[in-house]
Motif scaffolding. Structure first.
Motif, PDB file in Angstrom:
ATOM      1  N   UNK A 254      63.607  46.893 -10.674  1.00 30.89           N
ATOM      2  CA  UNK A 254      62.403  47.132 -11.460  1.00 30.89           C
ATOM      3  C   UNK A 254      61.599  45.854 -11.633  1.00 30.89           C
ATOM      4  N   UNK A 255      62.299  44.746 -11.940  1.00 30.91           N
ATOM      5  CA  UNK A 255      61.613  43.471 -12.113  1.00 30.91           C
ATOM      6  C   UNK A 255      60.952  43.033 -10.816  1.00 30.91           C
ATOM      7  N   UNK A 256      61.683  43.161  -9.703  1.00 27.65           N
ATOM      8  CA  UNK A 256      61.131  42.763  -8.405  1.00 27.65           C
ATOM      9  C   UNK A 256      59.904  43.591  -8.059  1.00 27.65           C
ATOM     10  N   UNK A 257      59.984  44.888  -8.295  1.00 27.10           N
ATOM     11  CA  UNK A 257      58.860  45.759  -7.973  1.00 27.10           C
ATOM     12  C   UNK A 257      57.651  45.435  -8.834  1.00 27.10           C
ATOM     13  N   UNK A 258      57.877  45.228 -10.130  1.00 26.67           N
ATOM     14  CA  UNK A 258      56.760  44.929 -11.026  1.00 26.67           C
ATOM     15  C   UNK A 258      56.142  43.564 -10.721  1.00 26.67           C
ATOM     16  N   UNK A 259      57.000  42.602 -10.353  1.00 22.60           N
ATOM     17  CA  UNK A 259      56.488  41.282 -10.005  1.00 22.60           C
ATOM     18  C   UNK A 259      55.685  41.330  -8.711  1.00 22.60           C
ATOM     19  N   UNK A 260      56.158  42.141  -7.781  1.00 25.52           N
ATOM     20  CA  UNK A 260      55.421  42.310  -6.529  1.00 25.52           C
ATOM     21  C   UNK A 260      54.041  42.915  -6.796  1.00 25.52           C
ATOM     22  N   UNK A 261      53.992  43.946  -7.647  1.00 22.74           N
ATOM     23  CA  UNK A 261      52.714  44.567  -7.992  1.00 22.74           C
ATOM     24  C   UNK A 261      51.787  43.547  -8.636  1.00 22.74           C
ATOM     25  N   UNK A 262      52.355  42.703  -9.502  1.00 21.16           N
ATOM     26  CA  UNK A 262      51.548  41.671 -10.153  1.00 21.16           C
ATOM     27  C   UNK A 262      50.984  40.683  -9.141  1.00 21.16           C
ATOM     28  N   UNK A 263      51.816  40.226  -8.226  1.00 18.48           N
ATOM     29  CA  UNK A 263      51.367  39.252  -7.227  1.00 18.48           C
ATOM     30  C   UNK A 263      50.301  39.842  -6.302  1.00 18.48           C
ATOM     31  N   UNK A 264      50.439  41.121  -5.963  1.00 14.31           N
ATOM     32  CA  UNK A 264      49.441  41.731  -5.088  1.00 14.31           C
ATOM     33  C   UNK A 264      48.066  41.781  -5.743  1.00 14.31           C
ATOM     34  N   UNK A 265      48.044  41.767  -7.071  1.00 10.70           N
ATOM     35  CA  UNK A 265      46.758  41.766  -7.768  1.00 10.70           C
ATOM     36  C   UNK A 265      46.111  40.393  -7.832  1.00 10.70           C
ATOM     37  N   UNK A 266      46.851  39.355  -7.397  1.00 15.62           N
ATOM     38  CA  UNK A 266      46.348  37.981  -7.485  1.00 15.62           C
ATOM     39  C   UNK A 266      45.891  37.435  -6.134  1.00 15.62           C
ATOM     40  N   UNK A 267      45.686  38.283  -5.163  1.00 19.37           N
ATOM     41  CA  UNK A 267      45.420  37.772  -3.813  1.00 19.37           C
ATOM     42  C   UNK A 267      44.090  37.036  -3.704  1.00 19.37           C
ATOM     43  N   UNK A 268      43.214  37.129  -4.724  1.00 21.04           N
ATOM     44  CA  UNK A 268      41.923  36.455  -4.663  1.00 21.04           C
ATOM     45  C   UNK A 268      41.862  35.189  -5.518  1.00 21.04           C
ATOM     46  N   UNK A 269      42.906  34.886  -6.274  1.00 18.74           N
ATOM     47  CA  UNK A 269      42.850  33.756  -7.204  1.00 18.74           C
ATOM     48  C   UNK A 269      42.879  32.431  -6.447  1.00 18.74           C
ATOM     49  N   UNK A 270      42.340  31.372  -7.095  1.00 14.26           N
ATOM     50  CA  UNK A 270      42.346  30.028  -6.515  1.00 14.26           C
ATOM     51  C   UNK A 270      43.513  29.196  -7.028  1.00 14.26           C
ATOM     52  N   UNK A 271      44.001  29.523  -8.231  1.00 11.86           N
ATOM     53  CA  UNK A 271      45.096  28.761  -8.830  1.00 11.86           C
ATOM     54  C   UNK A 271      46.144  29.720  -9.353  1.00 11.86           C
TER      55      UNK A 271
END
Length: 437
Positions: A254-271
């Motif tokens: 569950x943690x891995x899946x939720x963290x993956x979802x979170x990271x996929x939402x950050x694909x445009x960030x600079x930092x």
């Protein structure tokens, strides 16, 4: 010719005509809207209303159920069973179920079919505190409420249900704190990739798949928390994937899946700054779980990421997740390790962990900062790998830990080792900060 025969034939023909008229009238009566039927019955004397209701079985059935549920006294209902075609009577069916819930029903069995999808079951059902046994046989897609918690439910059977909302389906199978028995028969998972059945006291689960009506070719991954599980029954063709986990591995997924979802939402960030806790255990491990490995190929490209930092984490440079992030960050310019940087136990064989070298190491990465440096062999090997592969690096700053800064003899030795390390960039400056403040 017998005259009696001539007399009987017209009588028989007349009788048939009258029966046809009655039959047509019955059909017309059944086809009338419910409101009009009720109005007609209200105008008739009681005896005639009963006779007419016999011709219209649907109204008779509804009148009977409502008389039993709504007009009786307020005593509790221990067991309530309802099997019917819903058709246009969804509001009445919902009202009957709500009444049973208000009467503190303990065992509830519902078989509902022929309704407009999605069919809304009353929200009160999914918060019923007295319910211990529930059977839902619903031929279609039920509409689930956002709040689901069966605090006393011990047995749950679901048949012919089509689950189509991943979030609400997950809510349903997470609100079962004392469930002991679960039956899933001929259910379908449509547009649902992953669902976790979290029932810490579950003893038995039985799954029977529909072998003829599987709409989703990829299937669903059903994860079952098996802390107390004793019996697992399955019948089907394995259209879906079923896995049984203990509580810790389920939590890790569950943690891995939720963290993956979170990271996929950050694909445009600079930092991007990744902190400690679950990140250290799940993402930055040198021996990641299968859950993490399965998600890595789907990691997005961080096309705008220029600064990547790890806040107070022990980072293994040979972490497959970290290496994947570096491969997916072509514009990365700076990296900061606020915690410790390390390698796995077989660090001597990890000289080629950056193979292939991430694109940013060849064209963009110009500054690396390593904090809390202790000067051990694993750290030295990690720094060596970074210096060797970052071919456009301008500066690497290494800051010693407070404990290390007090050992001057070791400081001198480590400093000499660092200066001898090969550098991929000819103009790279190595800054050794003692952190004496």
């Amino acid at each position: 010719m017998d005259e009696s025969g001539l007399t009987q034939q017209p009588k028989k023909q007349k009788l048939n005509e009258e029966l046809d008229i009655v039959d047509r009238n019955i059909k017309c009566l059944n086809n009338l809207p419910e409101e009009i039927l009720r109005y007609i019955l209200s105008l008739l004397p009681t005896r005639d209303a009963i006779r007419t209701s016999i011709l219209c079985k649907r109204i008779l059935f509804m009148n009977y159920v409502e008389r039993v549920l709504l007009l009786r006294d307020s005593t509790d209902i221990k067991r309530f069973s309802l099997s019917c075609q819903v058709l246009y009577d969804a509001c009445h069916v919902s009202a009957w179920i709500s009444t049973a819930v208000r009467r503190n029903v303990q065992k509830l069995y519902l078989s509902l079919y022929h309704f407009e999808e999605p069919f809304s079951l009353p929200p009160s059902l999914f918060k019923c505190m007295t319910l211990t046994e529930l059977e839902l046989e619903i031929y279609g897609i039920p509409k689930l409420p956002p709040t689901i918690c069966f605090t006393n439910l011990k047995s749950l059977t679901i048949r012919y249900v089509t689950f189509s909302d991943e979030y609400l389906t997950q809510k349903l199978f997470s609100g079962l704190p004392i469930l002991e028995e679960l039956e899933l028969e001929y259910c379908k998972w449509v547009n649902i990739k992953v669902v976790s059945i979290s029932a810490p006291k579950l003893l038995y689960i039985g799954i029977t798949e529909d072998t003829e009506n599987q709409n989703d070719e990829k299937g669903c991954q059903v994860m079952i928390s098996g802390v107390s599980l004793n019996i697992f029954y399955y019948s089907g063709e394995f259209y879906n994937e079923y896995r049984v986990y203990n509580s810790s591995s389920l939590r890790q997924r569950q943690v891995a899946h939720r963290m993956y979802i979170l990271l996929t939402g950050f694909y445009r960030v600079k930092e991007l700054i990744l902190a400690d806790s679950a990140l250290k255990k799940v993402i930055l491990s040198n021996n990641p779980s299968i859950e993490v490995v399965e998600l890595l190929p789907h990691m997005p490209v961080f096309k705008n990421l220029e600064h990547l930092a790890f806040d107070e984490s022990l980072v293994n440079l040979d972490s497959v997740a970290l290496l994947k992030i570096l491969q997916k960050s072509p514009c990365l310019k700076t990296m900061e390790f606020y915690g410790e940087i390390n390698l796995s136990s077989d660090y001597e064989r990890n000289d080629r962990i950056l193979d292939p070298v991430p694109p940013c190491f060849l064209s963009q990465l110009n500054c690396i900062e390593v904090c809390n440096y202790e000067g051990d062999e694993k750290e030295l090997s990690a720094v060596k790998i970074l210096l060797k592969n970052a071919v456009v690096l301008d500066k690497m700053v290494i800051t010693c830990s407070h404990h290390f800064a007090k050992d001057f003899e070791k400081l001198k030795k480590v400093h000499e080792q660092l200066l001898k390390l090969p550098r991929g960039s000819k103009h790279c400056e190595l800054v050794f900060d003692l952190n004496l403040s």
